[in-house]
Scaffold this motif. Structure first.
Motif, PDB file in Angstrom:
ATOM      1  N   SER A  31     -44.376  99.760   7.247  1.00 52.52           N
ATOM      2  CA  SER A  31     -43.826 100.781   8.135  1.00 52.52           C
ATOM      3  C   SER A  31     -43.832 102.101   7.387  1.00 52.52           C
ATOM      4  O   SER A  31     -44.356 102.191   6.273  1.00 52.52           O
ATOM      5  CB  SER A  31     -42.389 100.414   8.553  1.00 52.52           C
ATOM      6  N   THR A  32     -43.229 103.120   7.974  1.00 50.97           N
ATOM      7  CA  THR A  32     -43.166 104.409   7.288  1.00 50.97           C
ATOM      8  C   THR A  32     -42.283 104.336   6.048  1.00 50.97           C
ATOM      9  O   THR A  32     -42.321 105.239   5.210  1.00 50.97           O
ATOM     10  CB  THR A  32     -42.608 105.498   8.219  1.00 50.97           C
ATOM     11  N   GLN A  33     -41.487 103.255   5.914  1.00 52.85           N
ATOM     12  CA  GLN A  33     -40.586 103.117   4.772  1.00 52.85           C
ATOM     13  C   GLN A  33     -40.890 101.894   3.914  1.00 52.85           C
ATOM     14  O   GLN A  33     -40.205 101.667   2.912  1.00 52.85           O
ATOM     15  CB  GLN A  33     -39.131 103.029   5.261  1.00 52.85           C
ATOM     16  N   HIS A  34     -41.887 101.089   4.281  1.00 49.38           N
ATOM     17  CA  HIS A  34     -42.165  99.844   3.574  1.00 49.38           C
ATOM     18  C   HIS A  34     -43.649  99.716   3.241  1.00 49.38           C
ATOM     19  O   HIS A  34     -44.502  99.960   4.092  1.00 49.38           O
ATOM     20  CB  HIS A  34     -41.751  98.627   4.416  1.00 49.38           C
ATOM     21  N   ASN A  35     -43.934  99.335   2.012  1.00 45.71           N
ATOM     22  CA  ASN A  35     -45.282  98.975   1.594  1.00 45.71           C
ATOM     23  C   ASN A  35     -45.145  97.673   0.807  1.00 45.71           C
ATOM     24  O   ASN A  35     -44.189  97.512   0.033  1.00 45.71           O
ATOM     25  CB  ASN A  35     -45.895 100.064   0.713  1.00 45.71           C
ATOM     26  N   PRO A  36     -46.063  96.705   0.978  1.00 45.97           N
ATOM     27  CA  PRO A  36     -45.906  95.414   0.283  1.00 45.97           C
ATOM     28  C   PRO A  36     -45.836  95.533  -1.236  1.00 45.97           C
ATOM     29  O   PRO A  36     -45.237  94.688  -1.904  1.00 45.97           O
ATOM     30  CB  PRO A  36     -47.148  94.625   0.721  1.00 45.97           C
ATOM     31  N   ARG A  89     -39.315 105.959  -2.018  1.00 47.88           N
ATOM     32  CA  ARG A  89     -38.441 106.618  -1.049  1.00 47.88           C
ATOM     33  C   ARG A  89     -37.814 107.873  -1.644  1.00 47.88           C
ATOM     34  O   ARG A  89     -37.652 108.889  -0.952  1.00 47.88           O
ATOM     35  CB  ARG A  89     -37.365 105.648  -0.564  1.00 47.88           C
ATOM     36  N   LEU A  90     -37.444 107.829  -2.910  1.00 53.21           N
ATOM     37  CA  LEU A  90     -36.913 109.026  -3.551  1.00 53.21           C
ATOM     38  C   LEU A  90     -37.970 110.126  -3.573  1.00 53.21           C
ATOM     39  O   LEU A  90     -37.668 111.309  -3.341  1.00 53.21           O
ATOM     40  CB  LEU A  90     -36.453 108.692  -4.974  1.00 53.21           C
ATOM     41  N   THR A  91     -39.212 109.750  -3.817  1.00 54.10           N
ATOM     42  CA  THR A  91     -40.303 110.729  -3.809  1.00 54.10           C
ATOM     43  C   THR A  91     -40.502 111.304  -2.417  1.00 54.10           C
ATOM     44  O   THR A  91     -40.774 112.510  -2.262  1.00 54.10           O
ATOM     45  CB  THR A  91     -41.606 110.089  -4.317  1.00 54.10           C
ATOM     46  N   THR A 136     -40.231 115.378  -1.807  1.00 54.45           N
ATOM     47  CA  THR A 136     -41.468 116.076  -1.423  1.00 54.45           C
ATOM     48  C   THR A 136     -41.532 116.359   0.072  1.00 54.45           C
ATOM     49  O   THR A 136     -42.517 116.944   0.545  1.00 54.45           O
ATOM     50  CB  THR A 136     -42.710 115.249  -1.826  1.00 54.45           C
ATOM     51  N   GLY A 137     -40.524 115.935   0.820  1.00 53.53           N
ATOM     52  CA  GLY A 137     -40.538 116.146   2.260  1.00 53.53           C
ATOM     53  C   GLY A 137     -41.583 115.335   2.982  1.00 53.53           C
ATOM     54  O   GLY A 137     -42.046 115.719   4.062  1.00 53.53           O
ATOM     55  N   SER A 138     -41.961 114.182   2.419  1.00 59.23           N
ATOM     56  CA  SER A 138     -42.989 113.325   3.018  1.00 59.23           C
ATOM     57  C   SER A 138     -42.347 112.347   3.998  1.00 59.23           C
ATOM     58  O   SER A 138     -41.374 111.679   3.667  1.00 59.23           O
ATOM     59  CB  SER A 138     -43.726 112.550   1.917  1.00 59.23           C
ATOM     60  N   ARG A 139     -42.910 112.218   5.182  1.00 63.40           N
ATOM     61  CA  ARG A 139     -42.279 111.414   6.230  1.00 63.40           C
ATOM     62  C   ARG A 139     -42.709 109.954   6.213  1.00 63.40           C
ATOM     63  O   ARG A 139     -42.113 109.134   6.886  1.00 63.40           O
ATOM     64  CB  ARG A 139     -42.559 112.027   7.599  1.00 63.40           C
ATOM     65  N   SER A 140     -43.761 109.625   5.474  1.00 69.11           N
ATOM     66  CA  SER A 140     -44.226 108.239   5.400  1.00 69.11           C
ATOM     67  C   SER A 140     -44.375 107.830   3.949  1.00 69.11           C
ATOM     68  O   SER A 140     -44.808 108.626   3.103  1.00 69.11           O
ATOM     69  CB  SER A 140     -45.565 108.074   6.119  1.00 69.11           C
ATOM     70  N   ILE A 141     -44.052 106.572   3.665  1.00 67.51           N
ATOM     71  CA  ILE A 141     -44.195 106.066   2.302  1.00 67.51           C
ATOM     72  C   ILE A 141     -45.657 106.083   1.870  1.00 67.51           C
ATOM     73  O   ILE A 141     -45.961 106.205   0.683  1.00 67.51           O
ATOM     74  CB  ILE A 141     -43.597 104.635   2.204  1.00 67.51           C
TER      75      ILE A 141
END
Length: 493
Positions: free
Chosen positions: A270-275, A458-460, A464-469
């Motif tokens: 998802s926008t907050q999860h990567n395996p 997520r902290l990055t 950096t104002g990035s909306r997706s992981i």
């Protein structure tokens, strides 16, 4: 033998044209794929040393010529044009750009013939001297030009970079030089890691490394990836967390340890999860979760100041101050959102929090005192066995870190592992396995200890104002790419 894969007939024809140019460059005596280029300066060092020097100081006057500032640099061509027997081009190296000026009478006929065979994306080396143009642009007046590599594929459109978002993730090697904003995200990510290391090193924490392949997938509730070691005929798991190994180190007398680690969880994206993702985990002996609450607030604010020069960030349409925090128990947070909720069942309380509260926590917030049922490795509150000394902190509407006072009672730890085993038998694939060696380690005596994990990705995103992981991971996991076959169907690589 496999063939080149082209997206269109135009791309195929362009590739063939550039092959012809490459052969023509070789006919001029240039190596098609040279081994090195001995530059005297980087583009950034040229700009740092002479970027503010005036045109008068560089160019001199007819009455008093200035001494030449000779430089040799290498870079990728990001713009090129020729008019008659002269032309300008822009070189890019390590995220910075510098203009060059090429004249036939300065580089010779062979040198200018090479220049006319160059395309955007090619790598070249140049030597010459610095001057400023009539528009005051710092420029190298080229005297020798060396071919270094040909871009066989066309660069993205000049002013739009690589616009297709998925293509940016899939072809990050193009995204990084075509979109300098994207490159800056990863430069800033490196600064974040440096700032974190400096923070913990100054507080006498020891950076360590623990196994990424583990016989038991422990330290978190997650589905692992499974692999096999042939020589030992042993099934192993890619780690879902380093927690149990780091606490073994505290048993061993390493009172303050941290690890910036890669974890792998066989779950959705998802926008907050990567395996595959990066975590910071740290443990401090003789501390509890209140100590880490204070440390966390200090850490996040300090890293923001080190990286951005301010604690204020803009994220997803919100202005967030990473120096201003609020704290609430989970029960308090749920009661505010759902006043008539039944707060007695632990798993139900946790579900209500995830559904009604978590996404609303935009400003930095610590939520503490979690139900024991959802925290198998946390120490219970002395006066409330239904809850544990655990907190998570949330910024921008999602969880960034998880911490607790560590359970150091080997008898209670065994009992909770057994409860998790029963949950696995009932079909919970994410329930914790029994780890006999970890229980044995606790039996040697784990001092009162607090530990925490913080998501670096997520902290990055926040800093950096990035909306997706995927915007902050260089090579995120993607589905296989599909191409059209000769019959017009789709095939996967």
């Amino acid at each position: 033998m496999s063939e080149w894969v082209f997206e269109s007939e135009f791309e195929r024809n362009l590739f063939a044209l550039r092959q012809e140019k490459l052969e023509a460059i070789a006919a001029l005596g240039q190596s098609r794929f040279p081994n090195q280029y001995g530059a005297t300066h980087t583009i950034s060092s040229v700009r740092a040393q002479w970027g503010e020097v005036s045109a008068e100081a560089l160019n001199g006057t007819p009455e008093q010529p200035a001494p030449r500032v000779e430089v040799s640099v290498a870079g990728r061509i990001m713009a090129i044009r020729a008019q008659g027997k002269a032309g300008f081009a822009t070189l890019q190296q390590n995220g910075e750009r510098l203009q060059i000026y090429v004249r036939q009478d300065a580089v010779g006929e062979a040198g200018y013939a090479l220049y006319k065979l160059l395309d955007m994306g090619d790598h070249i080396g140049v030597t010459g001297y610095l001057f400023r143009t009539r528009t005051n642009e710092l420029t190298i007046h080229v005297e020798t030009l060396t071919f270094l590599a040909k871009a066989m594929l066309a660069l993205p459109e000049k002013y739009h970079g690589l616009a297709d978002v998925e293509l940016r993730y899939r072809q990050r090697y193009v995204d990084l030089f075509a979109n300098l904003d994207s490159r800056e995200v990863f430069v800033k990510r490196a600064r974040i890691l440096r700032a974190i290391r400096r923070f913990f090193d100054e507080r006498e924490y020891l950076e360590v490394e623990t196994p990424m392949m583990q016989p038991i997938a422990g330290g978190a509730a997650a589905r692992p990836f499974v692999t096999h070691h042939n020589a030992l005929d042993l099934d192993l798991y890619l780690r879902i967390a380093p927690e149990l190994y780091l606490k073994r180190l505290v048993v061993g007398g390493m009172d303050r340890v941290y690890e910036i680690n890669r974890n792998f969880r066989n779950e959705g994206v998802s926008t907050q999860h990567n395996p595959e993702f990066t975590m910071l985990e740290f443990y401090q002996a003789y501390a509890n979760y209140h100590d880490l609450m204070n440390l966390t607030e200090e850490l996040i604010a300090q890293v923001a100041k080190d990286v951005n020069g301010t604690t204020i960030v803009e994220f997803n349409g919100h202005t967030i101050d990473l120096a201003k925090w609020q704290r609430m128990t989970m029960a308090e947070a749920v009661r505010r959102a759902v006043p008539d909720a039944d707060l007695h069942d632990g798993k139900a309380l946790y579900a209500l929090f995830e559904q009604h509260v978590e996404h609303t926590l935009i400003q930095p917030t610590i939520i503490y005192d979690y139900p024991t049922e959802v925290s198998p490795l946390s120490k219970a509150k002395p006066d409330d066995l239904a809850h544990v000394e655990r907190f998570e902190f949330f910024i921008g509407g999602f969880e960034v870190g998880n911490a607790f006072s560590e359970l150091n009672d080997p008898f209670e730890q065994r009992r909770r592992f057994e409860q998790q085993l029963a949950a696995r038998e009932d079909g919970d694939e994410e329930a914790h396995q029994m780890d006999e060696d970890y229980v044995r380690a606790l039996s040697y005596g784990l001092p009162p200890t607090a530990g925490e994990g913080i998501g670096i990705d997520r902290l990055t995103m926040l800093l950096t104002g990035s909306r997706s992981i995927r915007d902050v991971i260089l090579f995120p996991l993607l589905r296989p790419e599909k191409h059209s076959d000769a019959q017009g169907g789709e095939v996967s690589e």
